[in-house]
Design an enzyme around this catalytic site. Structure first.
Site, PDB file in Angstrom:
ATOM      1  N   ARG A 164      -3.121  12.009  44.382  1.00 61.41           N
ATOM      2  CA  ARG A 164      -3.469  10.498  43.947  1.00 61.41           C
ATOM      3  C   ARG A 164      -2.576   9.913  43.157  1.00 61.41           C
ATOM      4  NH1 ARG A 164      -6.769  12.474  46.573  1.00 61.41           N
ATOM      5  NH2 ARG A 164      -9.058  12.850  46.314  1.00 61.41           N
ATOM      6  N   SER A 197     -13.721   8.544  39.873  1.00 59.02           N
ATOM      7  CA  SER A 197     -13.112   9.604  38.938  1.00 59.02           C
ATOM      8  C   SER A 197     -12.041   9.343  38.079  1.00 59.02           C
ATOM      9  CB  SER A 197     -12.332  10.624  40.063  1.00 59.02           C
ATOM     10  OG  SER A 197     -13.499  11.144  40.988  1.00 59.02           O
ATOM     11  N   GLU A 218      -6.801   9.098  36.315  1.00 54.40           N
ATOM     12  CA  GLU A 218      -6.469   8.336  37.528  1.00 54.40           C
ATOM     13  C   GLU A 218      -6.400   6.833  37.078  1.00 54.40           C
ATOM     14  OE1 GLU A 218      -8.038   8.955  41.354  1.00 54.40           O
ATOM     15  OE2 GLU A 218      -8.814  10.653  40.905  1.00 54.40           O
TER      16      GLU A 218
END
Length: 597
Positions: free
Chosen positions: A167, A241, A338
């Site tokens: 990510r 997320s 994130e």
């Protein structure tokens, strides 16, 4: 003509998936490279904090963005083949990711079906290295075409040059806000039959059929599974997320995490590291459904922090901090978001204001060292700067451990070092708790890097003893650089004969151990809201500004507010300093928090 591309006070709510109200003081959108080049010539582009956005699926805005937001509207999807075995699809950064995935399936390509339904735009795919259900963008990205905001030219990066990780990518790290993604090229295989069944639920779906599923069937199943696990974006705002699945060393898993809870699941990443499911950690920390104001840990998927309808960015931030604190308390694991916090306000925590000996000095019985006023207890000099969701530490003094405990520091995104003297780097080993999820970036001059590698060589070895800190050093010069998107301007000055640096971040400036500074470097410190500068004492010193010299420098630079630091006991008590200093100049004290909106 250029100004027609620039808009003022633009509502950004529709450019994010959180649905939390936000505005941009300045906003520009481009649909071609020529339009972007025109925007890049504007004074607004040169003189403001920049933020390049896509679909906003990983952004949390805090009120007004005091700068220029740039959005790509470059469209178009094309395909070409070099030979029967090499097929490429090129998409503009402004295309919706879901539209691109559908296009590849309709045109007979496999490789992207497991990433169906991911919100956002194509330009974000290489930045975030988006992924789901056993597939990641890096698996299919061939190259990324970008606009370099420094050279004002287009550049193209190969997959390997992008530094893809879980990510993340270099676009999210040291390249952030320097390179604007224009187009992304994907290398795909011609086939209507799906091939990636590495994710358990997709393999189970394939096993339930009497044939190998097509790409369309897998994509439809992925969308169905996402609908079960994720809130409907039309009804519930979120960023998907919120946290990354933490990656930790195997020895830390065995020695610490499993000692606390032997049931924590893990998945091997490589021979040294494992990945932990963040959603499982959050749920088993007792946080399912937890709320702060209008923000909620989504009960069906604890990785999601949802806007129940009236959440503010502060609600989400408080909930995220609560989640991080509880997970760390229970499992000893630090979660990393994130989501990018977009907040141009700056908060400066003054960690220490003393010189190399601190105050009180060991063995000294003078009235300053005997003072009971807590403002006269001065640890070695350092500050923590918080902006854009980042915690940036300037110098790690020998007192850093005590400072971190005293002021609740539980995260460091980067360390900026002014110079190599021990009272500014002696606490660097104490950053080891912040290295569990990867090496801490350190920005410093070459001479400082050389000295650190000699002084704490065990931190830079290819094979390190388990538990020692690790650092990723970035050599700085006189030119501005970025720390995960935050622009930092080095300010060179002299500490006696030793060349060292201070830093400007936004409208905040920090100089310590300064004695002389060139006129060209003073220009970098004009227009500040807050300046912190060293002022050792009244008596002259060969390497430090005296109090009167520091006041004269401040009066020349004319910041709105100024604070003195790096005192020795000869400077007098805090009370005495306050009485003698001119207006808008104060002695800083340990623990003082300065806000710059």
């Amino acid at each position: 003509m250029e100004e027609s591309l620039l808009r003022h006070n633009v509502d950004l709510t529709g450019y994010t998936t959180f649905g939390i109200p936000a505005t941009a003081r300045l906003f520009a959108e481009y649909s071609s490279l020529k339009e972007l080049e025109r925007i890049a010539r504007m004074p607004a582009f040169r003189d403001n904090q920049l933020l390049h956005i896509g679909g906003g699926s990983n952004l949390l805005f805090f009120g007004e963005f005091d700068g220029l937001v740039v959005h790509s509207a470059i469209k178009g999807i094309t395909e070409y083949s070099k030979n029967p075995e090499e097929h490429y699809v090129i998409a503009g950064a402004g295309e919706k990711w879901t539209d691109l995935v559908d296009w590849t399936i309709e045109h007979g390509y496999t490789g992207m079906e497991c990433m169906a339904g991911i919100p956002g735009e194509v330009g974000a795919a290489p930045v975030q290295n988006v992924g789901a259900f056993g597939a990641e963008a890096k698996d299919v990205i061939f190259s990324v075409e970008c606009f370099d905001t420094e050279s004002k030219k287009t550049v193209k990066f190969t997959n390997q040059e992008c530094g893809f990780g879980y990510r993340t990518s270099r676009f999210k790290g040291d390249w952030k806000n320097r390179y604007f993604v224009l187009r992304v090229s994907f290398k795909l295989k011609k086939s209507v039959i799906a091939e990636n069944f590495s994710y358990k639920s997709i393999q189970q779906f394939a096993d339930s059929l009497d044939h190998t599923p097509t790409c369309r069937e897998v994509a439809d199943e992925v969308v169905r599974l996402r609908a079960q696990r994720l809130p409907d974006p039309e009804l519930v705002g979120s960023a998907g997320s919120f946290f990354k699945n933490p990656i930790i060393h195997k020895n830390y898993l065995a020695d610490e995490v499993l000692r606390r809870d032997p049931d924590v699941p893990s998945y091997e990443v490589d021979y040294r590291r494992v990945k932990l499911p963040a959603g499982w950690l959050i749920e088993h920390a007792g946080l399912k459904g937890a709320r702060e104001g209008g923000a909620e840990v989504y009960p069906a998927n604890c990785l999601i922090l949802a806007n129940t309808g009236n959440a503010t960015a502060e609600d989400v931030k408080r909930l995220a901090e609560r989640v991080k604190t509880e997970v760390n308390r229970k499992f000893g694991v630090l979660l990393e978001p994130e989501v990018n916090y977009i907040d141009t306000a700056i908060e400066v925590t003054v960690l220490g204001t003393g010189t190399s000996k601190g105050i009180p000095e060991i063995g000294c019985g003078c009235r300053v060292c005997r003072s009971e006023d807590p403002h006269d207890k001065r640890l070695r000099s350092s500050v923590m700067v918080r902006t854009m969701g980042l915690d940036i530490l300037i110098d790690a003094s020998p007192d850093f451990r005590e400072q971190a405990l005293r002021y609740g520091i539980n995260h460091v995104d980067a360390l900026l070092l002014t110079h190599v003297h021990y009272d500014h780097v002696g606490g660097i080993d104490d950053l080891r708790p912040f290295c569990l999820n990867g090496d801490v970036p350190v920005y410093c001059r070459k001479d400082v890097d050389n000295d650190l590698r000699r002084r704490i060589d065990y931190c830079f070895r290819d094979v390190r003893y388990p538990g020692v800190p690790g650092f990723d050093t970035h050599i700085i010069s006189d030119s501005p650089f970025t720390v995960k998107g935050v622009r930092v301007i080095p300010v060179s000055h002299n500490h006696g004969k030793l060349p060292i640096v201070g830093f400007r971040i936004g409208r905040f400036g920090y100089l310590t151990d300064c004695k002389t500074i060139e006129e060209s470097e003073k220009e970098k410190l004009k227009g500040l809201d807050v300046l912190i500068v060293n002022a050792l004492r009244d008596r002259d010193h060969f390497a430090h500004l005296t109090i009167s010299e520091a006041v004269a420098l401040i009066e020349e630079l004319k910041p709105k507010r100024a604070y003195l630091t790096h005192f020795c006991h000869e400077a007098g008590t805090d009370c005495e300093l306050r009485e003698r200093l001119p207006g808008k100049i104060e002695p800083a004290y340990d623990g003082e928090i300065l806000h710059i909106s």
